[in-house]
Write a protein that holds these residues in place. Structure first.
Motif, mmCIF file in Angstrom:
data_model
loop_
_atom_site.group_PDB
_atom_site.id
_atom_site.type_symbol
_atom_site.label_atom_id
_atom_site.label_comp_id
_atom_site.label_asym_id
_atom_site.label_seq_id
_atom_site.Cartn_x
_atom_site.Cartn_y
_atom_site.Cartn_z
ATOM 1 N N ASN A 1 0.850 -1.185 0.000
ATOM 2 C CA ASN A 1 0.000 0.000 0.000
ATOM 3 C C ASN A 1 0.892 1.244 0.000
ATOM 4 O O ASN A 1 1.869 1.315 0.752
ATOM 5 C CB ASN A 1 -0.883 -0.021 1.252
ATOM 6 C CG ASN A 1 -1.828 1.132 1.328
ATOM 7 O OD1 ASN A 1 -1.428 2.290 1.283
ATOM 8 N ND2 ASN A 1 -3.095 0.819 1.453
ATOM 9 N N PRO A 2 0.578 2.240 -0.823
ATOM 10 C CA PRO A 2 1.425 3.438 -0.888
ATOM 11 C C PRO A 2 1.620 4.143 0.460
ATOM 12 O O PRO A 2 2.691 4.685 0.736
ATOM 13 C CB PRO A 2 0.694 4.344 -1.875
ATOM 14 C CG PRO A 2 -0.139 3.424 -2.699
ATOM 15 C CD PRO A 2 -0.501 2.274 -1.810
ATOM 16 N N VAL A 3 0.605 4.131 1.299
ATOM 17 C CA VAL A 3 0.723 4.779 2.612
ATOM 18 C C VAL A 3 1.749 4.037 3.468
ATOM 19 O O VAL A 3 2.625 4.656 4.088
ATOM 20 C CB VAL A 3 -0.645 4.839 3.319
ATOM 21 C CG1 VAL A 3 -0.508 5.370 4.736
ATOM 22 C CG2 VAL A 3 -1.629 5.679 2.513
ATOM 23 N N ILE A 4 1.640 2.730 3.486
ATOM 24 C CA ILE A 4 2.594 1.926 4.259
ATOM 25 C C ILE A 4 3.998 2.060 3.674
ATOM 26 O O ILE A 4 4.980 2.201 4.412
ATOM 27 C CB ILE A 4 2.161 0.440 4.298
ATOM 28 C CG1 ILE A 4 0.765 0.287 4.905
ATOM 29 C CG2 ILE A 4 3.189 -0.399 5.046
ATOM 30 C CD1 ILE A 4 0.638 0.761 6.329
ATOM 31 N N GLU A 5 4.089 2.030 2.342
ATOM 32 C CA GLU A 5 5.389 2.199 1.691
ATOM 33 C C GLU A 5 6.021 3.536 2.076
ATOM 34 O O GLU A 5 7.225 3.606 2.311
ATOM 35 C CB GLU A 5 5.248 2.098 0.169
ATOM 36 C CG GLU A 5 5.032 0.698 -0.348
ATOM 37 C CD GLU A 5 6.266 -0.172 -0.251
ATOM 38 O OE1 GLU A 5 7.388 0.345 -0.384
ATOM 39 O OE2 GLU A 5 6.093 -1.381 -0.042
ATOM 40 N N SER A 6 5.208 4.593 2.139
ATOM 41 C CA SER A 6 5.765 5.894 2.502
ATOM 42 C C SER A 6 6.212 5.915 3.963
ATOM 43 O O SER A 6 7.179 6.602 4.300
ATOM 44 C CB SER A 6 4.761 7.012 2.227
ATOM 45 O OG SER A 6 3.655 6.913 3.094
ATOM 46 N N MET A 7 5.514 5.171 4.809
ATOM 47 C CA MET A 7 5.930 5.098 6.215
ATOM 48 C C MET A 7 7.236 4.323 6.361
ATOM 49 O O MET A 7 8.013 4.584 7.277
ATOM 50 C CB MET A 7 4.831 4.443 7.054
ATOM 51 C CG MET A 7 3.588 5.301 7.193
ATOM 52 S SD MET A 7 2.200 4.455 7.962
ATOM 53 C CE MET A 7 2.869 3.948 9.518
ATOM 54 N N LEU A 8 7.475 3.383 5.459
ATOM 55 C CA LEU A 8 8.691 2.579 5.520
ATOM 56 C C LEU A 8 9.853 3.201 4.758
ATOM 57 O O LEU A 8 10.982 2.715 4.838
ATOM 58 C CB LEU A 8 8.412 1.175 4.959
ATOM 59 C CG LEU A 8 7.423 0.326 5.738
ATOM 60 C CD1 LEU A 8 7.156 -0.981 5.001
ATOM 61 C CD2 LEU A 8 7.918 0.048 7.144
ATOM 62 N N SER A 9 9.596 4.283 4.030
ATOM 63 C CA SER A 9 10.651 4.883 3.212
ATOM 64 C C SER A 9 11.870 5.345 4.011
ATOM 65 O O SER A 9 12.992 5.234 3.505
ATOM 66 C CB SER A 9 10.094 6.015 2.355
ATOM 67 O OG SER A 9 9.679 7.082 3.152
ATOM 68 N N PRO A 10 11.722 5.850 5.247
ATOM 69 C CA PRO A 10 12.945 6.199 6.002
ATOM 70 C C PRO A 10 13.857 4.988 6.243
ATOM 71 O O PRO A 10 15.080 5.119 6.231
ATOM 72 C CB PRO A 10 12.416 6.745 7.331
ATOM 73 C CG PRO A 10 11.035 7.213 7.028
ATOM 74 C CD PRO A 10 10.526 6.278 5.963
ATOM 75 N N ILE A 11 13.251 3.825 6.425
ATOM 76 C CA ILE A 11 14.059 2.619 6.638
ATOM 77 C C ILE A 11 14.817 2.270 5.362
ATOM 78 O O ILE A 11 15.981 1.859 5.403
ATOM 79 C CB ILE A 11 13.171 1.449 7.089
ATOM 80 C CG1 ILE A 11 12.590 1.751 8.471
ATOM 81 C CG2 ILE A 11 13.946 0.130 7.103
ATOM 82 C CD1 ILE A 11 11.562 0.765 8.946
ATOM 83 N N LYS A 12 14.159 2.462 4.218
ATOM 84 C CA LYS A 12 14.785 2.138 2.940
ATOM 85 C C LYS A 12 15.963 3.058 2.626
ATOM 86 O O LYS A 12 16.826 2.715 1.833
ATOM 87 C CB LYS A 12 13.766 2.246 1.805
ATOM 88 C CG LYS A 12 12.690 1.212 1.860
ATOM 89 C CD LYS A 12 11.727 1.423 0.701
ATOM 90 C CE LYS A 12 10.515 0.565 0.832
ATOM 91 N NZ LYS A 12 9.545 0.822 -0.235
ATOM 92 N N LYS A 13 15.999 4.230 3.259
ATOM 93 C CA LYS A 13 17.059 5.198 2.993
ATOM 94 C C LYS A 13 18.340 4.916 3.772
ATOM 95 O O LYS A 13 19.366 5.550 3.534
ATOM 96 C CB LYS A 13 16.563 6.607 3.284
ATOM 97 C CG LYS A 13 15.499 7.055 2.304
ATOM 98 C CD LYS A 13 15.002 8.435 2.598
ATOM 99 C CE LYS A 13 13.903 8.816 1.619
ATOM 100 N NZ LYS A 13 13.320 10.105 1.910
#
Length: 83
Positions: free
Chosen positions: A24-36
């Motif tokens: 889900n885009p919302v969840i993906e955006s919440m996880l984006s700091p981890i991906k960085k």
């Protein structure tokens, strides 16, 4: 047999729902700091995606096994609502 089929279908549906939530885009955006996080973030994300895909394939194979155990007792209508 019917209970086993329903249980496996429910497990596969739950797995599909879990993957949908993760993507889900919302969840993906919440996880984006981890991906960085250098090196670890993308690796962790890829590992989660691979594990989820593997788990989904396992549940699909379990459904196929149940269907093949007694292919004459399972109708297409019984399996239809999985996807």
């Amino acid at each position: 047999m019917n209970e086993e089929l329903e249980l496996v279908k429910l497990e596969l549906e739950n797995t599909n729902d879990m993957i949908d939530v993760k993507r889900n885009p919302v969840i993906e955006s919440m996880l984006s700091p981890i991906k960085k996080i250098p090196y670890i973030g993308p690796l962790l994300n890829m590992a989660v995606e691979l594990k989820m895909s593997e788990f989904q394939r396992q549940k699909e194979n379990e459904l196929i096994d149940v269907i093949m155990q007694n292919k004459y007792a399972v109708t297409s209508e019984m399996v239809e609502c999985v996807y």
